[in-house]
Design a protein around this motif. Structure first.
Motif, mmCIF file in Angstrom:
data_model
loop_
_atom_site.group_PDB
_atom_site.id
_atom_site.type_symbol
_atom_site.label_atom_id
_atom_site.label_comp_id
_atom_site.label_asym_id
_atom_site.label_seq_id
_atom_site.Cartn_x
_atom_site.Cartn_y
_atom_site.Cartn_z
ATOM 1 N N UNK A 85 5.450 -6.847 -6.121
ATOM 2 C CA UNK A 85 6.803 -6.583 -6.598
ATOM 3 C C UNK A 85 7.258 -5.160 -6.281
ATOM 4 N N UNK A 86 6.317 -4.210 -6.218
ATOM 5 C CA UNK A 86 6.701 -2.812 -6.011
ATOM 6 C C UNK A 86 7.242 -2.572 -4.616
ATOM 7 N N UNK A 87 6.609 -3.202 -3.612
ATOM 8 C CA UNK A 87 6.975 -2.845 -2.240
ATOM 9 C C UNK A 87 7.053 -4.013 -1.264
ATOM 10 N N UNK A 88 6.742 -5.196 -1.694
ATOM 11 C CA UNK A 88 6.867 -6.366 -0.818
ATOM 12 C C UNK A 88 5.755 -6.531 0.196
ATOM 13 N N UNK A 89 4.657 -5.802 0.042
ATOM 14 C CA UNK A 89 3.512 -5.961 0.946
ATOM 15 C C UNK A 89 2.642 -7.134 0.494
ATOM 16 N N UNK A 90 1.695 -7.527 1.351
ATOM 17 C CA UNK A 90 0.635 -8.435 0.925
ATOM 18 C C UNK A 90 -0.182 -7.687 -0.124
ATOM 19 N N UNK A 184 -6.096 -4.944 -13.383
ATOM 20 C CA UNK A 184 -5.805 -5.049 -11.962
ATOM 21 C C UNK A 184 -4.428 -4.418 -11.760
ATOM 22 N N UNK A 185 -4.422 -3.259 -11.150
ATOM 23 C CA UNK A 185 -3.169 -2.533 -11.010
ATOM 24 C C UNK A 185 -2.689 -2.465 -9.579
ATOM 25 N N UNK A 186 -1.683 -1.612 -9.356
ATOM 26 C CA UNK A 186 -1.116 -1.347 -8.048
ATOM 27 C C UNK A 186 -0.187 -2.487 -7.594
ATOM 28 N N UNK A 187 0.853 -2.120 -6.930
ATOM 29 C CA UNK A 187 1.843 -2.998 -6.269
ATOM 30 C C UNK A 187 2.650 -3.900 -7.203
ATOM 31 N N UNK A 188 2.544 -3.708 -8.516
ATOM 32 C CA UNK A 188 3.420 -4.452 -9.427
ATOM 33 C C UNK A 188 3.110 -5.926 -9.564
#
Length: 603
Positions: A85-90, A184-188
């Motif tokens: 959700x944060x950046x749209x990456x895999x 489990x964090x990072x990338x939203x």
């Protein structure tokens, strides 16, 4: 016969309220291992990389690896795969704890969550039965409360995962929490779960997991545990001081980003160190499934305005984010900010880095006091905690803005150069001006700035490699990224690599599964996974232009400490890195490389 896998995938469609199971694809299991790799292969096959991450079309995959729920060391990792959700990456984030083991023993290698429930729900998985249950009594509860209620509503020995209020409100830096204490964090990824109205999952296992070759596997486990017992961190250091032992180490190397990376040396590092945390706050060390390292911290605050609060953590990255990054040397305040984020379900790296960004913007005169409600200056511990509260509660416009992360905060005030991020994700606690290889890792990481996709720090700071040289760093970064992709997919913890090499991990994998695999083949599987992630991101709209560090890293020299005067220049390593990867000058995998990896036709 293949071992290590439960053999089944559980699929839950929340829109249709349907539940089904399917056999795992053994070809994908051999090529992509499990966990991160298998989950990403499945996500790649089932969603359009261009979708809105918070749309009903996105999927959330909770996956284990083939070494999970075995006696392999530190094999309690569980992966969450989705479009971030944060950046749209895999996106793939992982956590320790006990959920992975329970899920495997319940008979599933992974859960695929599809669609969106009309009202908040949770899942209960036990003895072959899967139920979608009403979660109206859980919605709005914090992560600790939700964990307790889920166990009360299902089974006292169940393992759980849940989101907190931050993810319910779709914070782009929100976590998924396991058993109320592991994140489990990072990338939203929490926001993706929140967007599906899924509050939690509870699971209780009752089966056992077979390995392919018992005698060979037992020998591999014995050798691996013996190696880990002799390593300084995985043997004793991890349990004594946790990851926070790095505060003094990294600061002494001149690589601790300070005051939103205006500097890389924090004068008061000793007051926020792992040694100080152990002395003043530690109750006990805590271990995940099958782990002898026990780097987890159970802590408390015994005096001052935050006295009588108790919880887990903080670890190194969190101490840095609320400490040196914000110029704060009050460990009680840092521990309190960590507790708040844990209960609301926020990524502490992004949360602290976003507060640091806000402090920087405020001191530069770009955020008016009227927007915040109080002065927000570097070094002000009380203001740091109050800003975290605003971010957690999201009851004000500024709080909601903070909860979107530093990139959107800086963008809102017209100064993107204040966000210390790559691909919109905040970078962690190692300064790429001082430690050159980690800069390349941040720039090329497939999920945005990240240290655990290729931990060059082990070689550059702890291993004696010249941290200020660019030579050999492209090769080092690629090697570690590929190995880590394979390791994550196997289900064991990154910290085992303080002692174990690819040879020992490949032997564990081969003995457990029965797949023919030596160290070179194991790393090749990681390279396949890394390229798959790259292809997904290219299809999602990312390009070589996104493989770069914040402007400050290249233009603003470190002001003090052992690395004074250093700047970062990723371009010195990027061309070599692309070449080593078999990519063209634009960072796109060539047809030859895709064919070599069996990925032809996917780009």
């Amino acid at each position: 016969m293949v071992g290590g896998y439960a053999g089944k995938i559980l699929r839950v469609n929340l829109t249709e309220q349907t539940i089904s199971t399917e056999d795992i694809n053994l070809k994908w299991a051999e090529d992509f291992i499990g966990g991160r790799g298998y989950g990403e292969r499945l996500l790649f096959d089932e969603i359009d990389p261009r979708i809105d991450p918070l749309s009903e079309e996105n999927k959330l995959i909770i996956a284990t690896g083939p070494l999970g729920s075995t006696t392999a060391p530190s094999s309690g990792r569980v992966m969450v795969i989705t479009k971030g959700a944060l950046n749209g990456t895999m996106a793939c984030s992982n956590s320790g704890g006990h959920f992975a083991g329970e899920l495997k023993r319940a008979g599933y290698d992974m859960i695929v969550i599809e669609g969106k429930a009309e009202k908040p729900v949770y899942l209960w998985i036990y003895k072959g039965q899967v139920q979608i249950r009403d979660a109206s009594k859980l919605w709005g509860k914090n992560t600790k409360e939700t964990d307790k209620l889920l166990k009360r509503f299902t089974h006292p020995e169940a393992s759980t995962l849940q989101i907190g209020p931050a993810a319910e409100k779709l914070s782009l830096i929100s976590n998924i929490t396991f058993d109320g204490r592991r994140m489990a964090g990072r990338t939203g990824i929490g926001a993706v779960m929140g967007s599906k109205n899924l509050k939690g999952v509870a699971v209780k296992g009752h089966l056992s997991i077979r390995v392919a070759d018992k005698e060979r596997f037992a020998k591999a486990v014995y050798q691996a545990r013996d190696i880990l017992s002799k390593d300084a961190f995985s043997g004793k250091g991890g349990a004594k001081y946790g990851t926070a032992v790095l505060v003094n180490v990294i600061n002494k190397a001149g690589g601790l980003p300070t005051r939103n990376a205006h500097d890389a040396y924090f004068d008061n590092a000793a007051s926020i160190s792992g040694e100080r945390l152990t002395k003043d706050h530690l109750i006990k060390a805590e271990a995940c499934d099958s782990c002898s390292i026990a780097c987890g911290r159970v802590t408390q605050i015994t005096s001052g305005k935050y006295a009588n609060n108790k919880g887990v953590g903080p670890e190194y990255e969190t101490i840095w984010a609320f400490g040196a990054a914000c110029g704060v040397d009050d460990l009680d305040a840092i521990v309190m900010a960590n507790y708040l984020c844990n209960e609301y379900g926020l990524d502490t790296i992004s949360a602290g880095a976003t507060v640091a960004c806000a402090m920087d913007l405020f001191e530069a005169g770009y955020i008016p006091k009227s927007d915040i409600g109080f002065d927000l200056r570097f070094g002000d511990a009380d203001a740091m905690v109050e800003a975290v509260k605003l971010m957690c509660e999201q009851n004000t416009d500024f709080g909601r803005l903070l909860a979107k992360g530093s990139y959107r905060l800086a963008e809102h005030y017209g100064h993107l150069e204040f966000s210390m991020s790559v691909k919109k994700q905040e970078f962690p606690a190692y300064d790429p001006r001082a430690i050159k290889g980690i800069g390349l890792e941040y720039a090329t990481s497939n999920r945005g700035a990240c240290h655990v996709r290729g931990y060059t720090i082990g070689a550059e700071v702890l291993g004696g490699l010249d941290k200020s040289s660019y030579e050999g760093k492209a090769k080092l970064t690629k090697k570690l990224q590929d190995l880590t992709a394979a390791l994550d997919s196997s289900g064991i913890c990154l910290f085992t690599t303080f002692g174990l090499k690819a040879k020992e991990i490949a032997e564990l994998f081969a003995a457990a599964t029965g797949f023919d695999c030596d160290k070179d083949e194991f790393v090749k599987k990681g390279e396949r996974i890394w390229n798959l992630e790259r292809i997904f991101n290219i299809k999602a709209g990312f390009s070589a232009d996104d493989d770069r560090l914040p402007e400050r890293m290249e233009k603003e020299p470190i002001k003090s400490g052992p690395s004074k005067g250093e700047v970062a220049n990723v371009s010195e390593m990027l061309s070599e890195y692309y070449s080593l990867r078999g990519w063209d000058k634009n960072g796109i995998p060539t047809d030859k490389k895709l064919k070599e990896l069996g990925l032809e036709g996917l780009l």
